[in-house]
Write a protein that holds these residues in place. Structure first.
Motif, PDB file in Angstrom:
ATOM      1  N   LEU A  68      -1.257 145.050  53.756  1.00 55.63           N
ATOM      2  CA  LEU A  68      -2.542 145.385  53.148  1.00 55.63           C
ATOM      3  C   LEU A  68      -3.691 144.624  53.801  1.00 55.63           C
ATOM      4  CD1 LEU A  68      -1.579 145.504  49.360  1.00 55.63           C
ATOM      5  CD2 LEU A  68      -2.438 147.412  50.719  1.00 55.63           C
ATOM      6  N   TYR A  69      -3.422 143.387  54.212  1.00 54.84           N
ATOM      7  CA  TYR A  69      -4.483 142.577  54.817  1.00 54.84           C
ATOM      8  C   TYR A  69      -4.630 142.826  56.320  1.00 54.84           C
ATOM      9  CZ  TYR A  69      -7.575 138.585  55.465  1.00 54.84           C
ATOM     10  OH  TYR A  69      -8.654 137.794  55.753  1.00 54.84           O
ATOM     11  N   LEU A  70      -3.605 143.407  56.924  1.00 61.36           N
ATOM     12  CA  LEU A  70      -3.590 143.601  58.379  1.00 61.36           C
ATOM     13  C   LEU A  70      -4.818 144.362  58.891  1.00 61.36           C
ATOM     14  CD1 LEU A  70      -0.442 144.423  60.449  1.00 61.36           C
ATOM     15  CD2 LEU A  70      -2.546 145.656  60.888  1.00 61.36           C
ATOM     16  N   PRO A  71      -5.236 145.475  58.293  1.00 55.41           N
ATOM     17  CA  PRO A  71      -6.423 146.166  58.815  1.00 55.41           C
ATOM     18  C   PRO A  71      -7.701 145.328  58.706  1.00 55.41           C
ATOM     19  CG  PRO A  71      -5.144 147.622  57.398  1.00 55.41           C
ATOM     20  CD  PRO A  71      -4.617 146.244  57.202  1.00 55.41           C
ATOM     21  N   ILE A  72      -7.786 144.464  57.679  1.00 50.64           N
ATOM     22  CA  ILE A  72      -8.969 143.618  57.556  1.00 50.64           C
ATOM     23  C   ILE A  72      -9.039 142.641  58.727  1.00 50.64           C
ATOM     24  CG2 ILE A  72     -10.066 141.820  56.173  1.00 50.64           C
ATOM     25  CD1 ILE A  72      -9.123 143.146  53.699  1.00 50.64           C
ATOM     26  N   LEU A  73      -7.909 141.985  59.005  1.00 50.77           N
ATOM     27  CA  LEU A  73      -7.888 141.008  60.088  1.00 50.77           C
ATOM     28  C   LEU A  73      -7.916 141.679  61.451  1.00 50.77           C
ATOM     29  CD1 LEU A  73      -7.742 138.014  60.718  1.00 50.77           C
ATOM     30  CD2 LEU A  73      -5.263 138.160  60.653  1.00 50.77           C
ATOM     31  N   GLY A  74      -7.139 142.754  61.604  1.00 48.30           N
ATOM     32  CA  GLY A  74      -7.037 143.399  62.905  1.00 48.30           C
ATOM     33  C   GLY A  74      -8.211 144.278  63.258  1.00 48.30           C
ATOM     34  N   PHE A  75      -8.913 144.787  62.250  1.00 52.06           N
ATOM     35  CA  PHE A  75     -10.046 145.683  62.520  1.00 52.06           C
ATOM     36  C   PHE A  75     -11.372 145.057  62.100  1.00 52.06           C
ATOM     37  CE2 PHE A  75     -12.827 149.302  61.281  1.00 52.06           C
ATOM     38  CZ  PHE A  75     -12.983 149.861  62.547  1.00 52.06           C
ATOM     39  N   ALA A  76     -11.543 144.797  60.810  1.00 55.77           N
ATOM     40  CA  ALA A  76     -12.838 144.338  60.312  1.00 55.77           C
ATOM     41  C   ALA A  76     -13.247 142.993  60.902  1.00 55.77           C
ATOM     42  CB  ALA A  76     -12.804 144.252  58.786  1.00 55.77           C
ATOM     43  N   GLU A  77     -12.301 142.053  61.013  1.00 53.24           N
ATOM     44  CA  GLU A  77     -12.650 140.713  61.485  1.00 53.24           C
ATOM     45  C   GLU A  77     -12.754 140.635  63.002  1.00 53.24           C
ATOM     46  OE1 GLU A  77     -10.426 137.445  60.008  1.00 53.24           O
ATOM     47  OE2 GLU A  77     -10.537 138.071  57.918  1.00 53.24           O
ATOM     48  N   MET A 133      -5.643 154.588  48.751  1.00 54.31           N
ATOM     49  CA  MET A 133      -7.076 154.761  48.987  1.00 54.31           C
ATOM     50  C   MET A 133      -7.514 154.096  50.294  1.00 54.31           C
ATOM     51  SD  MET A 133      -8.329 156.713  46.750  1.00 54.31           S
ATOM     52  CE  MET A 133     -10.015 156.474  47.282  1.00 54.31           C
ATOM     53  N   ALA A 134      -6.962 152.914  50.582  1.00 54.90           N
ATOM     54  CA  ALA A 134      -7.317 152.221  51.824  1.00 54.90           C
ATOM     55  C   ALA A 134      -6.883 153.026  53.040  1.00 54.90           C
ATOM     56  CB  ALA A 134      -6.667 150.829  51.848  1.00 54.90           C
ATOM     57  N   THR A 135      -5.701 153.638  52.962  1.00 54.10           N
ATOM     58  CA  THR A 135      -5.217 154.464  54.071  1.00 54.10           C
ATOM     59  C   THR A 135      -6.126 155.666  54.307  1.00 54.10           C
ATOM     60  OG1 THR A 135      -2.929 153.812  53.597  1.00 54.10           O
ATOM     61  CG2 THR A 135      -3.254 155.777  54.944  1.00 54.10           C
ATOM     62  N   ILE A 136      -6.487 156.335  53.226  1.00 51.66           N
ATOM     63  CA  ILE A 136      -7.364 157.516  53.339  1.00 51.66           C
ATOM     64  C   ILE A 136      -8.725 157.124  53.916  1.00 51.66           C
ATOM     65  CG2 ILE A 136      -8.599 159.283  52.024  1.00 51.66           C
ATOM     66  CD1 ILE A 136      -6.224 159.298  50.063  1.00 51.66           C
ATOM     67  N   LEU A 137      -9.305 156.041  53.406  1.00 55.15           N
ATOM     68  CA  LEU A 137     -10.639 155.628  53.838  1.00 55.15           C
ATOM     69  C   LEU A 137     -10.650 155.168  55.295  1.00 55.15           C
ATOM     70  CD1 LEU A 137     -11.653 153.728  50.589  1.00 55.15           C
ATOM     71  CD2 LEU A 137     -12.764 155.784  51.480  1.00 55.15           C
ATOM     72  N   CYS A 158     -16.178 150.871  50.486  1.00 52.68           N
ATOM     73  CA  CYS A 158     -15.114 151.362  49.602  1.00 52.68           C
ATOM     74  C   CYS A 158     -13.738 150.949  50.113  1.00 52.68           C
ATOM     75  CB  CYS A 158     -15.196 152.878  49.470  1.00 52.68           C
ATOM     76  SG  CYS A 158     -16.645 153.457  48.577  1.00 52.68           S
ATOM     77  N   TYR A 159     -13.595 150.900  51.450  1.00 45.15           N
ATOM     78  CA  TYR A 159     -12.329 150.434  52.014  1.00 45.15           C
ATOM     79  C   TYR A 159     -12.071 148.981  51.622  1.00 45.15           C
ATOM     80  CZ  TYR A 159      -8.968 148.526  55.225  1.00 45.15           C
ATOM     81  OH  TYR A 159      -7.893 147.854  55.728  1.00 45.15           O
ATOM     82  N   GLY A 160     -13.111 148.153  51.703  1.00 40.83           N
ATOM     83  CA  GLY A 160     -12.952 146.763  51.286  1.00 40.83           C
ATOM     84  C   GLY A 160     -12.552 146.654  49.821  1.00 40.83           C
ATOM     85  N   MET A 161     -13.129 147.500  48.977  1.00 40.67           N
ATOM     86  CA  MET A 161     -12.768 147.506  47.563  1.00 40.67           C
ATOM     87  C   MET A 161     -11.312 147.906  47.370  1.00 40.67           C
ATOM     88  SD  MET A 161     -16.212 149.239  45.930  1.00 40.67           S
ATOM     89  CE  MET A 161     -15.623 149.100  44.247  1.00 40.67           C
ATOM     90  N   ALA A 162     -10.873 148.913  48.127  1.00 43.06           N
ATOM     91  CA  ALA A 162      -9.501 149.408  47.965  1.00 43.06           C
ATOM     92  C   ALA A 162      -8.473 148.376  48.430  1.00 43.06           C
ATOM     93  CB  ALA A 162      -9.329 150.716  48.737  1.00 43.06           C
ATOM     94  N   THR A 163      -8.741 147.765  49.581  1.00 43.60           N
ATOM     95  CA  THR A 163      -7.737 146.853  50.135  1.00 43.60           C
ATOM     96  C   THR A 163      -7.735 145.494  49.453  1.00 43.60           C
ATOM     97  OG1 THR A 163      -6.809 146.159  52.270  1.00 43.60           O
ATOM     98  CG2 THR A 163      -9.131 145.730  51.916  1.00 43.60           C
ATOM     99  N   SER A 164      -8.696 145.261  48.539  1.00 40.26           N
ATOM    100  CA  SER A 164      -8.728 143.988  47.813  1.00 40.26           C
ATOM    101  C   SER A 164      -7.500 143.802  46.931  1.00 40.26           C
ATOM    102  CB  SER A 164      -9.987 143.912  46.943  1.00 40.26           C
ATOM    103  OG  SER A 164      -9.952 144.861  45.891  1.00 40.26           O
ATOM    104  N   VAL A 165      -6.731 144.870  46.720  1.00 42.28           N
ATOM    105  CA  VAL A 165      -5.534 144.752  45.880  1.00 42.28           C
ATOM    106  C   VAL A 165      -4.499 143.826  46.501  1.00 42.28           C
ATOM    107  CG1 VAL A 165      -5.827 147.018  44.815  1.00 42.28           C
ATOM    108  CG2 VAL A 165      -4.483 146.829  46.915  1.00 42.28           C
ATOM    109  N   TYR A 166      -4.651 143.468  47.790  1.00 38.63           N
ATOM    110  CA  TYR A 166      -3.691 142.536  48.400  1.00 38.63           C
ATOM    111  C   TYR A 166      -3.656 141.215  47.636  1.00 38.63           C
ATOM    112  CZ  TYR A 166      -6.912 139.172  50.539  1.00 38.63           C
ATOM    113  OH  TYR A 166      -7.819 138.174  50.738  1.00 38.63           O
TER     114      TYR A 166
END
Length: 218
Positions: A68-77, A133-137, A158-166
């Protein structure tokens, strides 16, 4: 004169010290928990640690947090700003603001997700909804053509909101462990989540490989 990214780092460091000081003076161990910990012998503690490490649910929970956190670190950061700047033709300032939208969404939603999960007494439902939701967004962010900047900002927020479930994976690690080992369970989960940092290297290698392939074709 300190300015630019150095000034940002200084302010972040100062804020971290303030938060650490506030935690030191406000957090207190509950007397009942302290009494329970004092009654735990080293032998029993070792046995319980080994039992915890053999618990497949702890490792599975950590893996879910990692994914769940991988896209945040690998993409957003890491790669989001170059992607938006060079692929989507954003100004660097706009690309940086778009990256910040992910973290703003995550910071806003994480406490709400924790409260909702405790309220409905479920962990699986919020995790499942957030992951779907994170996958779709993220699919929309990467593959929808001709997205306006406003729509991109909204999708990333919205993606950040969805992936916060990690963040719930840390609560689950506490649910799966005895009180005396809650810190150890947290550490295992945090280690698994931190392994998502490998994605930065893997994405970089894939980009480099694709770049070399383009050069050969050209």
């Amino acid at each position: 004169r300190i300015e630019g990214w150095r000034l940002t780092c200084y302010w972040v460091a100062i804020l971290g010290v303030v938060i650490a000081f506030a935690l030191c003076i406000t957090l207190r161990e509950h007397p009942r928990h302290r009494a329970n910990l004092e009654n735990v012998s080293m032998e029993r503690f070792t046995v319980e640690c080994l039992r915890l490490l053999r618990n497949k649910q702890i490792w599975l929970n950590g893996l879910i947090g990692c994914l769940l956190y991988l896209p945040i670190l690998g993409f957003a950061e890491t790669w989001q700003i170059p992607y938006l700047a060079y692929v989507m033709d954003y100004q660097h300032v706009d690309a940086a603001l778009a990256a910040a939208a992910v973290f703003c969404g995550c910071a806003l939603m994480a406490p709400i997700v924790g409260w909702w999960s405790d309220r409905i007494k479920q962990r699986r439902l919020p995790l499942t909804l957030g992951a779907v939701m994170a996958t779709i967004l993220m699919t929309c962010v990467l593959y929808l053509p001709d997205i306006s900047q406003t729509a991109m900002f909204a999708l990333l927020f919205c993606y950040g909101m969805a992936t916060s479930v990690y963040i719930l994976t840390f609560a689950i690690s506490r649910d799966l462990s005895p009180t005396a080992l809650s810190g150890t369970a947290f550490a295992i989960t945090n280690m698994m989540v931190a392994l998502s940092g490998v994605s930065v290297i893997l994405i970089g290698l894939m980009i480099e490989s694709a770049w070399h392939s383009i050069d050969k074709i050209g």
